[in-house]
Design a protein around this motif. Structure first.
Motif, PDB file in Angstrom:
ATOM      1  N   UNK A  41      40.755  39.984  31.524  1.00  0.00           N
ATOM      2  CA  UNK A  41      40.411  40.150  32.653  1.00  0.00           C
ATOM      3  C   UNK A  41      39.642  41.468  33.158  1.00  0.00           C
ATOM      4  N   UNK A  42      38.646  41.624  33.965  1.00  0.00           N
ATOM      5  CA  UNK A  42      38.153  42.768  34.378  1.00  0.00           C
ATOM      6  C   UNK A  42      38.660  42.910  35.765  1.00  0.00           C
ATOM      7  N   UNK A  43      39.256  44.457  35.951  1.00  0.00           N
ATOM      8  CA  UNK A  43      39.549  44.811  37.173  1.00  0.00           C
ATOM      9  C   UNK A  43      39.043  45.950  37.686  1.00  0.00           C
ATOM     10  N   UNK A  44      38.813  46.347  39.100  1.00  0.00           N
ATOM     11  CA  UNK A  44      38.356  47.521  39.481  1.00  0.00           C
ATOM     12  C   UNK A  44      39.320  47.795  40.838  1.00  0.00           C
ATOM     13  N   UNK A  45      39.671  49.073  41.005  1.00  0.00           N
ATOM     14  CA  UNK A  45      39.703  50.138  40.095  1.00  0.00           C
ATOM     15  C   UNK A  45      40.495  49.454  38.761  1.00  0.00           C
ATOM     16  N   UNK A  86      46.640  41.811  36.705  1.00  0.00           N
ATOM     17  CA  UNK A  86      46.803  40.949  37.872  1.00  0.00           C
ATOM     18  C   UNK A  86      46.721  39.670  37.561  1.00  0.00           C
ATOM     19  N   UNK A  87      46.442  39.156  36.483  1.00  0.00           N
ATOM     20  CA  UNK A  87      46.092  37.841  35.835  1.00  0.00           C
ATOM     21  C   UNK A  87      47.231  37.517  34.968  1.00  0.00           C
ATOM     22  N   UNK A 118      33.389  40.922  37.453  1.00  0.00           N
ATOM     23  CA  UNK A 118      34.170  41.165  38.514  1.00  0.00           C
ATOM     24  C   UNK A 118      33.388  41.327  39.703  1.00  0.00           C
ATOM     25  N   UNK A 138      41.662  56.380  48.984  1.00  0.00           N
ATOM     26  CA  UNK A 138      40.045  56.428  48.980  1.00  0.00           C
ATOM     27  C   UNK A 138      39.490  55.201  49.807  1.00  0.00           C
ATOM     28  N   UNK A 143      46.244  33.817  41.977  1.00  0.00           N
ATOM     29  CA  UNK A 143      45.175  34.904  41.420  1.00  0.00           C
ATOM     30  C   UNK A 143      43.463  34.119  41.716  1.00  0.00           C
ATOM     31  N   UNK A 169      40.062  45.471  46.858  1.00  0.00           N
ATOM     32  CA  UNK A 169      38.847  46.310  46.307  1.00  0.00           C
ATOM     33  C   UNK A 169      38.010  45.543  45.219  1.00  0.00           C
ATOM     34  N   UNK A 170      38.493  44.530  44.426  1.00  0.00           N
ATOM     35  CA  UNK A 170      37.501  43.648  43.810  1.00  0.00           C
ATOM     36  C   UNK A 170      38.299  42.185  43.570  1.00  0.00           C
ATOM     37  N   UNK A 171      37.701  41.326  43.181  1.00  0.00           N
ATOM     38  CA  UNK A 171      38.223  40.028  43.241  1.00  0.00           C
ATOM     39  C   UNK A 171      37.577  39.316  42.044  1.00  0.00           C
ATOM     40  N   UNK A 172      38.325  38.645  41.303  1.00  0.00           N
ATOM     41  CA  UNK A 172      37.837  37.925  40.000  1.00  0.00           C
ATOM     42  C   UNK A 172      36.703  36.775  40.437  1.00  0.00           C
ATOM     43  N   UNK A 173      35.778  36.535  39.385  1.00  0.00           N
ATOM     44  CA  UNK A 173      34.923  35.515  39.522  1.00  0.00           C
ATOM     45  C   UNK A 173      35.439  34.264  39.744  1.00  0.00           C
TER      46      UNK A 173
END
Lengths: 142, 380
Positions: A30-34, A40-41, A95, B124, B236, B244-248
């Motif tokens: 899983x890819x997160x940002x930041x 989280x998955x 993401x 931030x 999820x 700030x981001x969310x999974x596809x």
């Protein structure tokens, strides 16, 4: 250099072609940002920092039309406030990133349009320079 | 053991400068006690919450130090739904014969300004101007309109209905009907949502008295039965505020999950519901929640609104008291206002806003940050 990123590990800096940075979970991919140390998955803890690139497509957007209260940091007043765009940009790395958009004209923003990363001087820091933040701009297709 | 609502009380929503939030809570509590014909000293337990009005358990300072078990609950905008669920399980278990559910609040004017640290986000995010719920609502409905072919007219129709219903509700805050032209002329806040499409933080209080269904007739001739209460948090992949981001990969929203759980508990489906109160933080939310709670298909809302199906005289009235748009949103009380209104309608006490046709079943849905939904199903 007195200009500094507003926070560590959001994007590569200094760099000629900056890239956003994210986290890749070693367990589930899983890819997160930041980037975050726990996933989280799958709640795994072995993640590494990866470059997410500097191109994406606009997934959704809005325009911030009024001056936000703190914690927003700005020298602007209600009289001088200029609206800014906000959107989620879908990155090929997998993401969607929430970001300020340089364009605030609703006529120019469309879901699915290509976007490019820009690093902008955002607010003044206490060393006489600026805090740098990331934003996206509409990619002009030549 | 089945559970019934036997007393309801509401302190008018809007602004009451002369009263603290807690005092408004006490006024609602006294009204609910009087409605149930019961004394404060007979109440065995209480559950309630407030965001900015102080601790709900301080209600004993206003009502009397009776020694009852009281639990303060805070669960964002879903505080009311969570308090009701806790009281419902306490009575259903047989541990308590009755329970007070209380919600009140008193917010400063203007949009909420949340702190990133409270949400596990670095500073931030707020500093660059992303810590605003209004942006989230704009972006969520923008994408939804794109995916399901919903027009700006639908957003206007929801707001127009809300302010019409508010104009005939004596306890609403916004009691002036607005035309579609008024709504379209209001300031753009976050595209595509305009000022009159958003609710505002406000003040107000609601109290409910619950008891076991078997004992309900001791208190009232018009008990309203709680057939289901369900509260669920996000999975999820659900698109929620302050991300700030969310999974596809996208998941069903907490509303879908809570709704399905409630239907299963009650043993009925959306077609069996006569009236509903759906979270309408802004116009777009009501549109999304019509489908997420199972009342229509995604995309069908456009036609429903054009045909007036969700108006008081329509085939499926929604937010008959004017919803959050006309009542404002005192966070602690908002979800309980929805339940209060369903009780009013099922008891045929709606006055000018009474739904015709003798409704028998009602549904409430509250939704709040950062992805909590509470659903109840009620019947008489």
């Amino acid at each position: 250099m007195s200009d500094k990123p507003i926070h560590a590990n959001l994007f590569t800096w200094p760099a000629d072609n900056p890239s956003l940075l994210g986290g890749l979970c070693g367990h589930c991919g899983e890819v997160s940002f930041p980037a975050q140390s726990s996933c989280r998955h799958c709640s795994g803890t072995g993640s590494s920092v990866i470059e997410l690139g500097d191109r994406g497509t606009l997934w959704t957007w809005t325009v911030q039309n009024f001056l936000p209260k703190p914690p927003y940091v700005t020298d602007q007043t209600t009289a001088t406030f200029e609206p800014y765009g906000v959107g989620y940009v879908e990155m090929p790395a997998g993401v969607r990133i929430e970001s300020r958009l340089l364009t605030s004209d609703p006529e120019k923003l469309h879901i699915g349009m290509p976007m490019r990363l820009v690093i902008e001087r955002f607010s003044r820091n206490d060393q006489g320079g600026h805090n740098l933040s990331f934003a996206f701009d509409c990619l002009e297709v030549s | 053991m089945d559970v019934a609502i036997v007393g309801i009380g509401l302190h008018p929503f809007g602004r009451t400068p002369s009263m603290s939030g807690l005092q408004q809570g006490a006024a609602a509590t006294r009204a609910a006690l009087a409605d149930a014909g019961v004394d404060w000293s007979d109440i065995e337990c209480g559950y309630g919450g407030s965001q900015d009005g102080g601790n709900a358990d301080a209600i004993v300072n206003e009502m009397g130090l009776s020694g009852l078990q009281f639990t303060h609950i805070f669960n964002g905008c879903a505080t009311g739904g969570s308090s009701l669920h806790a009281a419902y399980t306490a009575v259903k278990s047989g541990e308590y014969r009755n329970a007070l559910v209380l919600g009140f609040d008193k917010h400063a004017p203007g949009a909420f300004n949340a702190s990133p640290a409270d949400w596990g986000i670095d500073d931030w995010y707020g500093e660059i101007g992303l810590m605003l719920t209004t942006q989230y609502f704009g972006m969520k409905i923008q994408r939804y309109m794109h995916d399901h072919n919903i027009s700006e007219k639908a957003l206007v129709a929801v707001a127009e209905k809300a302010f019409h219903n508010g104009s005939i509700n004596p306890t609403a805050w916004r009691r002036q009907a607005l035309s579609s032209e008024d709504i379209m002329a209001s300031t753009m806040i976050s595209h595509p949502l305009r000022k009159y499409m958003f609710c505002s933080p406000a003040e107000g209080a609601v109290a409910l008295i619950l008891c076991s269904a078997a004992e309900a007739k001791r208190y009232t001739t018009q008990p309203i039965f709680l057939n289901a209460t369900a509260v669920r948090t996000r999975h999820y992949g659900s698109f929620e505020v302050f991300s700030p981001s969310q999974p596809i990969k996208q998941a069903d929203s907490p509303t879908v999950i809570a709704s399905q759980a409630a239907y299963q508990q009650a043993g009925i489906g959306p077609a069996d519901i006569d009236i509903a109160q759906l979270q309408d933080t802004e116009s777009g939310a009501e549109i999304i929640h019509m489908a997420e709670n199972g009342f229509c298909e995604h995309g069908e809302q456009e036609q429903w609104l054009r045909d007036g199906h969700t108006q008081i005289g329509g085939k499926f009235p929604v937010n008959t008291d004017g919803g959050c748009l006309a009542n404002g949103e005192p966070v602690g009380a908002s979800g309980l206002r929805q339940v209060h209104e369903i009780c009013v309608q099922l008891r045929q006490q709606g006055g000018a806003r009474q739904v015709p046709g003798n409704p028998k079943t009602g549904y409430t849905h509250v939704y709040g940050a950062p992805g909590i939904s509470g659903v109840t199903i009620l019947s008489r």
